[in-house]
Each structure stands twice: as C-alpha cells, then as structure tokens.
Design a protein around this motif. Structure first.
Motif, mmCIF file in Angstrom:
data_model
loop_
_atom_site.group_PDB
_atom_site.id
_atom_site.type_symbol
_atom_site.label_atom_id
_atom_site.label_comp_id
_atom_site.label_asym_id
_atom_site.label_seq_id
_atom_site.Cartn_x
_atom_site.Cartn_y
_atom_site.Cartn_z
ATOM 1 N N LEU A 151 7.024 15.319 -7.406
ATOM 2 C CA LEU A 151 8.308 15.009 -8.403
ATOM 3 C C LEU A 151 9.406 14.899 -7.952
ATOM 4 N N SER A 152 9.557 14.941 -6.474
ATOM 5 C CA SER A 152 10.774 14.591 -5.793
ATOM 6 C C SER A 152 11.220 13.120 -5.575
ATOM 7 N N LEU A 153 9.979 12.364 -5.277
ATOM 8 C CA LEU A 153 10.298 10.911 -4.880
ATOM 9 C C LEU A 153 9.676 9.848 -6.000
ATOM 10 N N ALA A 154 10.408 8.854 -6.029
ATOM 11 C CA ALA A 154 9.738 7.733 -6.835
ATOM 12 C C ALA A 154 10.535 6.336 -6.134
ATOM 13 N N VAL A 190 8.598 -7.071 -2.544
ATOM 14 C CA VAL A 190 8.194 -5.784 -1.896
ATOM 15 C C VAL A 190 9.035 -5.547 -0.625
ATOM 16 N N ARG A 191 9.938 -6.688 -0.231
ATOM 17 C CA ARG A 191 10.997 -6.387 0.912
ATOM 18 C C ARG A 191 11.944 -5.549 0.431
ATOM 19 N N ASN A 192 12.247 -5.637 -0.621
ATOM 20 C CA ASN A 192 13.553 -4.857 -1.333
ATOM 21 C C ASN A 192 13.208 -3.758 -2.143
ATOM 22 N N VAL A 193 13.399 -2.633 -1.758
ATOM 23 C CA VAL A 193 12.652 -1.395 -2.639
ATOM 24 C C VAL A 193 13.826 -0.439 -3.163
ATOM 25 N N LYS A 194 13.828 -0.082 -4.216
ATOM 26 C CA LYS A 194 14.687 0.901 -4.701
ATOM 27 C C LYS A 194 13.954 2.366 -4.520
ATOM 28 N N ALA A 195 14.707 3.452 -4.056
ATOM 29 C CA ALA A 195 14.016 4.555 -3.979
ATOM 30 C C ALA A 195 14.958 5.757 -4.545
ATOM 31 N N ILE A 196 14.293 6.673 -5.216
ATOM 32 C CA ILE A 196 15.072 8.017 -5.627
ATOM 33 C C ILE A 196 14.597 9.190 -5.204
ATOM 34 N N ILE A 197 15.484 10.020 -4.914
ATOM 35 C CA ILE A 197 15.181 11.494 -4.257
ATOM 36 C C ILE A 197 15.703 12.438 -5.255
ATOM 37 N N ILE A 198 14.893 13.306 -5.853
ATOM 38 C CA ILE A 198 15.509 14.479 -6.596
ATOM 39 C C ILE A 198 15.895 15.487 -5.964
ATOM 40 N N GLY A 199 17.034 15.811 -5.755
ATOM 41 C CA GLY A 199 17.632 16.780 -4.858
ATOM 42 C C GLY A 199 16.535 18.311 -4.735
ATOM 43 N N PRO A 200 16.458 18.768 -3.821
ATOM 44 C CA PRO A 200 15.702 20.190 -3.773
ATOM 45 C C PRO A 200 16.332 21.086 -4.325
ATOM 46 N N SER A 201 15.639 21.942 -5.110
ATOM 47 C CA SER A 201 16.046 23.256 -5.613
ATOM 48 C C SER A 201 16.567 24.398 -4.517
ATOM 49 N N ASP A 202 17.197 25.087 -5.029
ATOM 50 C CA ASP A 202 17.896 26.240 -4.046
ATOM 51 C C ASP A 202 18.846 25.616 -2.938
ATOM 52 N N SER A 203 19.356 24.326 -3.348
ATOM 53 C CA SER A 203 20.396 23.586 -2.670
ATOM 54 C C SER A 203 21.704 23.044 -3.278
ATOM 55 N N GLN A 215 4.699 5.937 11.282
ATOM 56 C CA GLN A 215 5.777 6.348 10.149
ATOM 57 C C GLN A 215 5.486 5.312 9.111
ATOM 58 N N GLY A 216 6.221 5.557 7.822
ATOM 59 C CA GLY A 216 6.208 4.666 6.758
ATOM 60 C C GLY A 216 7.479 5.037 6.018
ATOM 61 N N LEU A 217 7.057 4.449 4.737
ATOM 62 C CA LEU A 217 8.421 4.587 3.646
ATOM 63 C C LEU A 217 8.233 6.170 2.927
ATOM 64 N N GLU A 218 7.280 6.745 2.843
ATOM 65 C CA GLU A 218 7.445 8.164 2.439
ATOM 66 C C GLU A 218 7.818 9.160 3.637
ATOM 67 N N SER A 219 7.380 8.970 4.741
ATOM 68 C CA SER A 219 8.418 9.807 5.784
ATOM 69 C C SER A 219 9.786 9.373 5.880
ATOM 70 N N LYS A 242 1.042 -1.454 -0.115
ATOM 71 C CA LYS A 242 0.160 -0.018 -0.082
ATOM 72 C C LYS A 242 1.019 1.160 -0.120
ATOM 73 N N GLU A 243 2.072 1.277 0.659
ATOM 74 C CA GLU A 243 2.777 2.376 0.641
ATOM 75 C C GLU A 243 3.595 2.589 -0.614
ATOM 76 N N LEU A 244 3.641 1.636 -1.185
ATOM 77 C CA LEU A 244 4.482 1.715 -2.475
ATOM 78 C C LEU A 244 3.488 2.400 -3.463
ATOM 79 N N ALA A 245 2.107 1.758 -3.512
ATOM 80 C CA ALA A 245 1.313 2.265 -4.345
ATOM 81 C C ALA A 245 1.088 3.647 -4.158
ATOM 82 N N ASP A 246 0.846 4.143 -2.787
ATOM 83 C CA ASP A 246 0.533 5.489 -2.701
ATOM 84 C C ASP A 246 1.503 6.506 -3.009
#
Length: 443
Positions: free
Chosen positions: A22-25, A33-46, A108-112, A11-15
């Motif tokens: 546009l910053s998370l995938a 589902v136990r092994n997940v890859k995640a990508i974070i797009i670096g924030p602007s003005d940083s 808490q969860g993956l998104e947090s 459910k967390e992955l689907a959400d």
C-alpha cells in the motif's frame, strides 16, 4: 533501448502493480516504459506519515547495467527540501549497496530503488545528513525536533492538501478554480511542443489513488494536526537547519488552523464528487450509454452469483434504479463478532469506472479499525474492474479477526488504538464492536 531492457522494465512495473504493497505505486504513459512516474506513501510514525511523494524515474538504454535517474517532483516548485537526501531541486541521493560495496548492481531494480527512498523517510530524518548521524548535544536534539516539526507540517500542506486541491480544482480558500489551459507564455511554441506539454500535464496516474487514500486517512491527518497544535503555534517560523542553504531548504511558518480548514473543505469536495457520480450516472443511463450498460450487466451477474453462494448472506439493490449506485445489505456471519448484525453499505461507481475505482461507505455505524468514522472502509482489491471483487474485499476487511499489524490499513485511530493495545484494550474494542453490531438491527 534494447529488447532486454524493455522486457526487464515492463516486468518490474507489472510486479509492482500486482503487489499489494500500500506504500508504492508506479505508472507510465502508454508504452513509454523508459519514463515512469512513481509515488511513495509516507511511512506511519514518521513526519512524512501518509503523505504523497511523487518521483520521475528515467531509464537509459543501458538498464539494468546502469541505474536509472530518479528525480523528486513533489518539491513545491523547487522550494521545499523534504529530506537531507531529497533536494528542493529534485535530486535524490542514494547509495547502492551492491556486490561491490556502494555500487549499483543489475540485480537491483525499480522496487528496491523506491524502498531505498522510502527508508530515507524515517522518524528522525535529521540523522540522514552526513556528519549529523550521531548528534547528541542539546542543540542538535532541539534541531531534530524542529526539523521533524516542519517536515510534518509541509508534508501535510504540500503533498496532501495542495495536491488534492489541484486535483479537485480548489483554491486554498476553498473556491473552485476553472480548469486552466497551457500558460499564454507558451503560445509561441510549435504545436508539437504544446501537445507534449499538455500530455505531460494531463498525465496524472495517481489522482484516484490519492483521493481514495485521503478518504482513508482523513481522521489520521486530523489527529496529526491536533497533536501538532500542542507543540507549535500558528505563525511560528520554521527553524533553518545547519545543513540547509537559501536555495535548498524548507522555509515557512506553521499554520495548522488553516491546514485543518483546507483539509475539511477537501473532504467535503470529495463527498460532493461522489454524489455527482450518481447524478452523472442517471444521465448516462437515460442516454443508454455503454458505462451504464456495463454496470447494469455486472449488477445482474453479481446478484445471481450471491444467490448461489451459501457462504455469504447479502442482498444488493440499485438505488433509484441507478446502476452507478449499489445498496448492499450484509448479514453478519455466525460465530463471529458480526453475528446477528445487519450492515448497510453503499457502493458508488464513477462514470469513468474502472479508471476511477468505486467508493464504498458503511451507512450502518461501526466501531472497526478498517472502517473510518464516516463509514469509509479500507480495503484492497485485485481485480479493480470487477464489481464483485470489490464487494468481496470489503467483506474480507470487515470480517478479519487476527490480521497482521499494518498501520496503513488502520483508518479509525480510536478503534485501532484499542485493537492493537493491551489485552484489556482488545476486550474493550470487542465490546464496542458488539454493541454496534447489536444496534445495527435496531436502526
């Protein structure tokens, strides 16, 4: 792993995947589902601005009672520490602000978790190191500037340029590298182990995302290089921070001239790749392939849908009768800044659509905060497999007049500066846009 854990993670992955952030995938292989890859797009003005930072997230059978293990994988092979709390070896230091103080909470969860990591990528990451939070003397301020400078350089070099070169098979000099197989040193391993290694290497769920984002942010990267060249000289060595050690640091030299050259080679390679899609498409059509038939059917359905839609005026044709290349002519909606305009848009589909999303380009020049100087529009679509949804999203991005401020969608730096500037700046933006709209019927 219990069914409760699997359901929770799924459910967390689907959400997250449904979210328009546009910053998370996130992605996982098949049903693992136990092994997940995640990508974070670096924030602007940083110093991390629009960098591609990847993480491996491993959930135990006790999740959500126990926090998952998070490892940074964008570390240049363990040689680059991008943050005081993101080590070169991949360790990520987080504190969990749950109900019992600094403890993990099952609420808490993956998104947090990902948002917490993203918050570390601040405009002044020097302050993330314990004991340096309130550093104010001249030496510390000098170190802060030096730390930010080298993070900005390495974010661009490693997370953007190096990553895209690997995706496109390019060497740093721009030469195309043949796709290599498993290293010969692995040849003595049994077939199962080799198969697992190959599967792990080949699982690149964010390849298309990063390619599209580079097309979005290409001019922002160039602008960052232009500003940085004023501050540092090519060949100038990085400054080691007081909290860095030889095995956990960020070392190197500045060379923005080389980075700019490599970035331009990548951009050309992506444009060439888009053109190859059209040629591959014609071959597939000649062979009566399924991909060509599916796109041909979607094309016919979309044409009929817009014939019935009285709210939008546009025409769609196939370039050279190729179902992989759609030529759209959109007429500006009355009573808007686009009124009277005639806009030509080319939509190119990959033979691997929808795994690879189509690439759009405005062939009509426009001064617009959501359209890059080369004509690439920044848009998001909910139904990636539906061609009409892509057209609708492009038009929506083109027509927006009072959007909420979101620097992740501003792909034309000059236009964005005026659009979000003073009232006089906005007037100048509108005048320049209207001028382009008027010229669109003359081209």
């Amino acid at each position: 792993m219990s069914n409760h854990s699997i359901i929770r993670i799924t459910k967390e992955l689907a959400d997250i995947q449904k979210n328009s952030d546009l910053s998370l995938a996130v992605a996982c292989r098949d049903v693992d589902v136990r092994n997940v890859k995640a990508i974070i797009i670096g924030p602007s003005d940083s110093p991390y601005e629009f960098g591609f930072f990847e993480f491996a997230v491993k959930f135990s059978k006790d999740y959500p009672g126990k926090a998952p293990t998070v490892t940074a994988t964008t570390t240049n092979g363990g040689r680059c520490r991008f943050n005081p709390n993101i080590y070169a070896q991949g360790k990520v230091c987080l504190t969990w602000k749950g109900e019992s103080g600094e403890e993990w909470s099952s609420a808490q969860g993956l998104e947090s978790i990902l948002i917490s990591i993203q918050s570390l990528m601040s405009s002044n990451p020097y302050e993330n190191e314990p004991g340096f939070e309130t550093a104010n003397d001249d030496g510390d301020k000098k170190n802060q500037r030096a730390y930010i400078a080298k993070i900005r350089h390495e974010s661009l070099r490693i997370t953007v340029i190096q990553r895209l070169e690997e995706y496109l098979g390019l060497s740093p000099s721009g030469v195309v590298i043949p796709q290599s197989s498993i290293n010969s040193e692995d040849s003595d391993q049994d077939d199962d182990v080799v198969g697992e290694l190959e599967e792990s290497v080949n699982f690149e769920p964010f390849k298309d995302l990063c390619k599209r984002r580079l097309l979005w942010y290409f001019d922002s990267y160039l602008l960052a290089i232009s500003k940085a060249k004023v501050e540092v000289k090519d060949g100038q060595p990085f400054t080691r921070m007081p909290f860095e050690c030889s095995s956990n640091c960020m070392e190197g030299k500045f060379n923005y001239t080389e980075l700019e050259k490599r970035l331009r080679v990548i951009k050309k390679a992506l444009d060439d790749e888009t053109r190859r899609w059209a040629m591959e498409g014609l071959v597939i059509k000649k062979r009566e392939g399924t991909a060509a038939a599916n796109l041909q059917r979607q094309f016919e359905q979309v044409v009929e849908a817009y014939k019935r839609d009285k709210n939008v005026t546009l025409t769609i044709e196939l370039a050279d009768n190729n179902p992989f290349v759609w030529e759209i002519t959109y007429f500006g909606r009355p009573m808007t800044n686009l009124d009277g305009g005639l806009f030509r848009i080319k939509l190119c589909f990959s033979p691997r659509f929808p795994e690879e999303q189509p690439r759009a380009k405005f062939e009509t020049r426009l001064f617009h905060h959501r359209i890059a100087p080369d004509g690439t529009p920044c848009y998001t679509v909910k139904r990636v497999e539906d061609a009409k949804s892509h057209i609708e999203a492009i038009i929506e991005a083109l027509e927006e007049e009072s959007p909420p401020y979101d620097p992740r969608t501003l792909v034309n730096p000059d236009a964005a500066k005026l659009f979000w500037g003073s009232p006089d700046d906005r007037k100048m933006y509108n005048r320049m846009l209207r001028r382009m709209v008027q010229r669109s019927v003359e081209e």
